[in-house]
Every structure is written in structure tokens, then in C-alpha cells.
Scaffold this active site. Structure first.
Site, PDB file in Angstrom:
ATOM      1  N   SER A   1       0.834  -1.207   0.000  1.00 53.75           N
ATOM      2  CA  SER A   1       0.000   0.000   0.000  1.00 53.75           C
ATOM      3  C   SER A   1       0.869   1.258   0.000  1.00 53.75           C
ATOM      4  O   SER A   1       2.025   1.245   0.439  1.00 53.75           O
ATOM      5  CB  SER A   1      -0.890   0.020   1.241  1.00 53.75           C
ATOM      6  OG  SER A   1      -1.628  -1.168   1.350  1.00 53.75           O
TER       7      SER A   1
HETATM    8  N1  SAH Z   1      -0.936  -3.688   3.584  1.00 54.40           N
HETATM    9  C1  SAH Z   1      -0.444  -4.617   2.587  1.00 54.40           C
HETATM   10  C2  SAH Z   1      -1.401  -4.577   1.437  1.00 54.40           C
HETATM   11  C3  SAH Z   1      -1.413  -5.793   0.623  1.00 54.40           C
HETATM   12  S1  SAH Z   1      -2.615  -5.751  -0.688  1.00 54.40           S
HETATM   13  C4  SAH Z   1       0.928  -4.120   2.172  1.00 54.40           C
HETATM   14  O1  SAH Z   1       1.176  -2.905   2.318  1.00 54.40           O
HETATM   15  O2  SAH Z   1       1.740  -4.883   1.674  1.00 54.40           O
HETATM   16  C5  SAH Z   1      -3.901  -6.718  -0.003  1.00 54.40           C
HETATM   17  C6  SAH Z   1      -3.590  -8.145   0.274  1.00 54.40           C
HETATM   18  O3  SAH Z   1      -4.830  -8.785   0.623  1.00 54.40           O
HETATM   19  C7  SAH Z   1      -3.029  -8.929  -0.897  1.00 54.40           C
HETATM   20  O4  SAH Z   1      -1.793  -9.478  -0.531  1.00 54.40           O
HETATM   21  C8  SAH Z   1      -4.073 -10.027  -1.142  1.00 54.40           C
HETATM   22  O5  SAH Z   1      -3.500 -11.260  -1.545  1.00 54.40           O
HETATM   23  C9  SAH Z   1      -4.747 -10.141   0.211  1.00 54.40           C
HETATM   24  N2  SAH Z   1      -6.087 -10.713   0.200  1.00 54.40           N
HETATM   25  C10 SAH Z   1      -7.086 -10.537  -0.695  1.00 54.40           C
HETATM   26  N3  SAH Z   1      -8.177 -11.235  -0.329  1.00 54.40           N
HETATM   27  C11 SAH Z   1      -7.864 -11.882   0.823  1.00 54.40           C
HETATM   28  C12 SAH Z   1      -8.572 -12.758   1.693  1.00 54.40           C
HETATM   29  N4  SAH Z   1      -9.827 -13.140   1.449  1.00 54.40           N
HETATM   30  N5  SAH Z   1      -7.951 -13.201   2.797  1.00 54.40           N
HETATM   31  C13 SAH Z   1      -6.669 -12.831   3.076  1.00 54.40           C
HETATM   32  N6  SAH Z   1      -5.942 -12.016   2.292  1.00 54.40           N
HETATM   33  C14 SAH Z   1      -6.530 -11.539   1.181  1.00 54.40           C
END
Ligand code: SAH
Length: 214
Positions: free
Chosen positions: A62
Site C-alpha cells: 500500500s
Molecule cells: N498492507 C499490505 C497490502 C497488501 S494488498 C501491504 O502494504 O503490503 C492486499 C492483500 O490482501 C493482498 O496481498 C491479497 O493477496 C490479500 N487478500 C485478498 N483477499 C484476501 C482474503 N480473502 N484473505 C486474506 N488475504 C486476502
């Protein structure tokens, strides 16, 4: 100051303090935890930029401001148990681990979770608990949580998260579909729930998949 501290200080001043990030603990954590550690090697030169970056599997780390604004909205004091859905790179996890007592983080992609765990272990984050699976289900055995933070957008806030939110407790998540999303904060206090939509945003969708809990 080292080159890294200087860049982090620049990131905090120009992207966080210049907007509405005021919580000194959040600002301090963002100054201390090096975002570059969570970014793929070929993108390290962009690690302090005001934007999300690709981390593989079609997912992103993010934007620093989004991490800060979501964390600030949880108003952490250091005693909380926090549930994070969407570990991704682990950057948000590291910030939460610095500000709360325990962090329970769930990621649907096992490879991302393992990569994040490696970086978090190397930084000595000992208060983080990991699970590969569908974060929609939350983590019932470890509930209730004083803070719940999700980094992927669902059409509606899953009822399971509300059920696992402590009193008092704060939940922050993007809500919406392709037509637009809002960052939504739900507060439980004195047995009552209140909902506040506070800014438009754009996150990857919350997908279904991973292990199921019985
Ligand atoms: N705050 C994190 C953002 C990652 S993006 C960072 O800064 O790195 C959001 C993440 O949510 C992705 O890695 C995606 O794989 C995960 N995601 C999407 N749906 C999900 C679910 N149902 N359960 C767990 N993770 C999920």
C-alpha cells in the site's frame, strides 16, 4: 543521519505530516521501519515514493499514506490485539506490530505470507502470528480484537469481523467494488456500533479462497 533515515524522514514529512497524520507513535513507526525492506529488489529505488508498488501475485504494497491513515484510525496505545487481513508485503504488519501488543495476520497467498514472515522475522517482530487462508473468516479462536484492519476491499463488511470486534474496538477497511471504494471505520463502544466513511480509496479486491475453518 544515515541515507535511509533521511529518506524515511523525507517520506514522513512530505507524505504524512503534510497531510493529516498527527499520531506521534504512527509517525515514529513510519520513520523507523524501512519500507524498502518490503519492496522487491528491482523497485527499491521507488520505496519511499507516494504510491503503491507491485509485490507479485498481482498484489501491491500500500501507499505509505494509506498505511498511516488506517493505522492512525485504530488509535493504538500498545495493549491491543489486532487482526490484519491481507498481509501482502508485511509492511503494514510491521507498523502494527510496533504499536500494538499482538498482531494476527492472514494472507490468502501462501508465497506472499512466507516472504513477509521472512522480512518480519529478520526485523525481530516476535508479536506477529501468521495464517494462510481466507481472511473473510477472521480468526475466531483469537478473538475478540480491539483493532481489525483489512487491506482489500469487500462489497460489504463481513459479519464475521463485526462478531470478532471487541468492545471497545475499531475496525477499518475499504468497502466497495470496481465503481468506487470508501475507507470505512466501524467503532464498537458501550455495546453500540457506529460507522463513519472517511475517504475514497482504491484497494485490491478481497477474494475468496484459501483454507476454510470448520
Ligand atoms: N498492507 C499490505 C497490502 C497488501 S494488498 C501491504 O502494504 O503490503 C492486499 C492483500 O490482501 C493482498 O496481498 C491479497 O493477496 C490479500 N487478500 C485478498 N483477499 C484476501 C482474503 N480473502 N484473505 C486474506 N488475504 C486476502
Amino acid at each position: 543521519m544515515s541515507a535511509v533515515s533521511e529518506q524515511l524522514d523525507w517520506m514522513v514529512r512530505t507524505q504524512l505530516e503534510s497531510r493529516d497524520i498527527r499520531d506521534p507513535r504512527v509517525l515514529q513507526a513510519c520513520r523507523t521501519i524501512d519500507r524498502a525492506r518490503f519492496v522487491p529488489p528491482d523497485l527499491r529505488g521507488l520505496a519511499y515514493d507516494d504510491r503503491p508498488l507491485g509485490i507479485g501475485q498481482g498484489q501491491t504494497i500500500s501507499q505509505p499514506y494509506m498505511v498511516a491513515v488506517m493505522t492512525q484510525s485504530l488509535a493504538l496505545e500498545g495493549t491491543e490485539r489486532v487482526l490484519e487481513i491481507g498481509t501482502g508485503s508485511g509492511y503494514q504488519t510491521a507498523i502494527l506490530a510496533a504499536l500494538a501488543a499482538q498482531v494476527y495476520t492472514i494472507e490468502v497467498h501462501g508465497s506472499l505470507l512466507e516472504q513477509a514472515r521472512e522480512v518480519l522475522d529478520s526485523l525481530g517482530c516476535a508479536n506477529v502470528h501468521y495464517r494462510v487462508g481466507n481472511g473473510r473468516l477472521g480468526w475466531p479462536e483469537e478473538s475478540p480484537f480491539q483493532g481489525i484492519l483489512c487491506a482489500a476491499a469487500a462489497e460489504e463488511v463481513p459479519e464475521t469481523w463485526i462478531a470478532q470486534l471487541a468492545d471497545p474496538g475499531i475496525l477499518i477497511t475499504p468497502v466497495g467494488g470496481w465503481e468506487g471504494q470508501w475507507l470505512v471505520k466501524i467503532t464498537r463502544q458501550g455495546g453500540r456500533l457506529s460507522k463513519h466513511e472517511f475517504c475514497p480509496c482504491r484497494f485490491v479486491p478481497l477474494v475468496d479462497g484459501g483454507e476454510t475453518l470448520s
